[in-house]
Design a protein around this motif. Structure first.
Motif, short mmCIF file in Angstrom:
data_model
loop_
_atom_site.label_atom_id
_atom_site.label_comp_id
_atom_site.label_asym_id
_atom_site.label_seq_id
_atom_site.Cartn_x
_atom_site.Cartn_y
_atom_site.Cartn_z
N ALA A 197 84.78 106.29 71.93
CA ALA A 197 84.41 105.02 71.29
C ALA A 197 83.01 105.11 70.70
CB ALA A 197 84.48 103.88 72.31
N ALA A 198 82.11 105.76 71.42
CA ALA A 198 80.74 105.90 70.93
C ALA A 198 80.74 106.69 69.62
CB ALA A 198 79.87 106.59 71.98
N GLU A 199 81.56 107.74 69.57
CA GLU A 199 81.67 108.53 68.33
C GLU A 199 82.18 107.63 67.19
OE1 GLU A 199 82.98 112.56 70.66
OE2 GLU A 199 84.21 111.94 68.93
N LYS A 200 83.17 106.82 67.50
CA LYS A 200 83.74 105.93 66.48
C LYS A 200 82.71 104.93 65.99
CE LYS A 200 88.52 105.95 68.27
NZ LYS A 200 89.37 106.19 67.10
N VAL A 201 81.94 104.39 66.93
CA VAL A 201 80.93 103.39 66.57
C VAL A 201 79.85 104.01 65.69
CG1 VAL A 201 79.08 101.95 67.53
CG2 VAL A 201 81.35 101.89 68.56
N ARG A 202 79.52 105.28 65.97
CA ARG A 202 78.42 105.94 65.22
C ARG A 202 78.84 106.35 63.82
NH1 ARG A 202 77.70 108.88 70.03
NH2 ARG A 202 78.48 110.74 69.04
N THR A 203 80.15 106.59 63.62
CA THR A 203 80.57 107.11 62.29
C THR A 203 81.01 105.98 61.36
OG1 THR A 203 82.76 107.49 63.19
CG2 THR A 203 81.26 109.38 63.10
N LEU A 258 92.20 96.78 66.13
CA LEU A 258 91.60 96.97 67.45
C LEU A 258 90.10 97.21 67.35
CD1 LEU A 258 94.22 99.42 69.07
CD2 LEU A 258 93.96 96.97 69.54
N HIS A 259 89.37 96.76 68.36
CA HIS A 259 87.96 97.11 68.49
C HIS A 259 87.90 98.62 68.76
CE1 HIS A 259 84.08 97.48 70.57
NE2 HIS A 259 83.74 96.34 69.98
N PRO A 260 86.85 99.33 68.29
CA PRO A 260 86.75 100.77 68.53
C PRO A 260 86.93 101.16 70.00
CG PRO A 260 84.99 100.05 67.08
CD PRO A 260 85.74 98.82 67.49
N LEU A 261 86.46 100.33 70.91
CA LEU A 261 86.64 100.63 72.34
C LEU A 261 88.12 100.56 72.72
CD1 LEU A 261 83.70 98.83 74.16
CD2 LEU A 261 84.53 101.11 74.72
N GLN A 262 88.81 99.57 72.20
CA GLN A 262 90.24 99.45 72.50
C GLN A 262 91.01 100.64 71.94
OE1 GLN A 262 90.48 95.49 70.71
NE2 GLN A 262 91.12 94.66 72.69
N GLU A 263 90.65 101.00 70.71
CA GLU A 263 91.29 102.14 70.04
C GLU A 263 91.08 103.42 70.87
OE1 GLU A 263 91.10 101.79 65.47
OE2 GLU A 263 89.78 103.43 66.09
N ALA A 264 89.84 103.60 71.33
CA ALA A 264 89.49 104.81 72.09
C ALA A 264 90.17 104.81 73.46
CB ALA A 264 87.97 104.91 72.24
N GLY A 289 88.14 94.05 81.91
CA GLY A 289 86.80 94.02 82.52
C GLY A 289 85.96 95.20 82.08
N PHE A 290 86.58 96.38 82.01
CA PHE A 290 85.84 97.55 81.51
C PHE A 290 85.39 97.31 80.07
CE2 PHE A 290 87.48 99.81 85.16
CZ PHE A 290 86.54 100.82 85.39
N LEU A 291 86.31 96.83 79.26
CA LEU A 291 85.98 96.65 77.83
C LEU A 291 84.82 95.68 77.67
CD1 LEU A 291 89.60 96.43 76.33
CD2 LEU A 291 88.02 98.36 76.16
N MET A 292 84.88 94.55 78.38
CA MET A 292 83.84 93.54 78.19
C MET A 292 82.50 94.01 78.76
SD MET A 292 85.81 91.79 76.49
CE MET A 292 84.67 90.60 75.84
N THR A 293 82.55 94.88 79.75
CA THR A 293 81.31 95.48 80.28
C THR A 293 80.72 96.44 79.26
OG1 THR A 293 82.16 95.33 82.54
CG2 THR A 293 80.38 96.92 82.16
N LEU A 294 81.61 97.15 78.56
CA LEU A 294 81.15 98.24 77.70
C LEU A 294 80.74 97.80 76.30
CD1 LEU A 294 83.82 100.80 78.87
CD2 LEU A 294 81.33 101.13 79.02
N VAL A 295 81.18 96.66 75.85
CA VAL A 295 80.81 96.22 74.49
C VAL A 295 79.29 96.16 74.31
CG1 VAL A 295 80.89 94.29 72.86
CG2 VAL A 295 82.98 95.06 73.95
N PRO A 296 78.58 95.40 75.14
CA PRO A 296 77.11 95.37 74.96
C PRO A 296 76.45 96.70 75.30
CG PRO A 296 77.76 93.96 76.79
CD PRO A 296 79.02 94.45 76.18
N PHE A 297 77.04 97.44 76.24
CA PHE A 297 76.47 98.75 76.60
C PHE A 297 76.44 99.67 75.38
CE2 PHE A 297 77.56 103.17 77.86
CZ PHE A 297 76.33 103.52 78.41
N LEU A 298 77.55 99.75 74.66
CA LEU A 298 77.59 100.64 73.48
C LEU A 298 76.75 100.12 72.33
CD1 LEU A 298 81.15 102.16 72.94
CD2 LEU A 298 79.08 103.23 73.84
N ALA A 344 77.07 102.79 83.74
CA ALA A 344 77.44 101.51 83.11
C ALA A 344 78.72 100.93 83.70
CB ALA A 344 77.61 101.71 81.59
N ILE A 345 79.64 101.80 84.10
CA ILE A 345 80.92 101.30 84.63
C ILE A 345 80.96 101.30 86.16
CG2 ILE A 345 82.25 101.90 82.56
CD1 ILE A 345 83.28 104.38 84.09
#
Ligand code: FES
Ligand code: FES
Length: 158
Positions: A152-158, A87-93, A108-117, A131-132
């Protein structure tokens, strides 16, 4: 019957070519011509955000575009984001923080949030809510979605 046009488009890394009517919406093209039904259609007039895909990396409402406009462009749909095994980190979160209930709005939320994060890997709650703000959810009350994006942001940063 109107003239037909050929659309050559890359979706989730795969090249497709289809001959379509010029009035065919991009959302219907993805769902009916390519069988990518992860892109959902809610309002069909640009309000709910359920049909959001990445169009050359930028979130776009596929119900407000014609398939012919995608000719020569690159699209990412939720099917290209992750797999059940990876899973993408956003999906996991979203899964872990209960960001999805019925799941209709989720792609729709996920695809909006990918570039945002990608642009803002350490967002404040206010920034997440901003953003949402163009995506509607009838189930969650949004708090779980905000929690999921924070996670998800925490996951992306670590
Ligand atoms: S279906 Fe496209 S914005 Fe609602
Ligand atoms: S989870 Fe049901 S509409 Fe958002």
């Amino acid at each position: 019957m109107s003239d037909l046009f050929t659309v050559a488009v890359t979706v989730n890394g795969t090249q497709y070519e289809r001959t379509v009517e010029p009035r065919l919406l991009l959302s219907d093209f993805l769902r009916h011509e390519l069988g990518l039904t992860g892109t959902h259609v809610g309002c069909e007039h640009g309000v709910c955000g359920a049909c959001t895909v990445l169009f050359d990396g930028v979130p776009a409402r596929s119900c407000l575009m014609f398939a012919v406009q995608a000719n020569g462009h690159e699209i990412l749909t939720v099917e290209g984001l992750g797999t059940p095994e990876n899973l993408h980190p956003l999906q996991e979160a979203f899964w872990e923080a209960h960001g999805a209930q019925c799941g209709f709005c989720t792609p729709g939320f996920l695809m909006t949030l990918v570039p945002f994060l990608e642009e803002n890997p350490n967002p404040t709650e206010e920034e997440i809510r901003e953003a949402i703000s163009g995506n509607l959810c009838r189930c969650t009350g949004y708090q779980h979605i905000v929690d999921a994006v924070t996670l998800a942001a925490e996951k992306v940063r670590t």
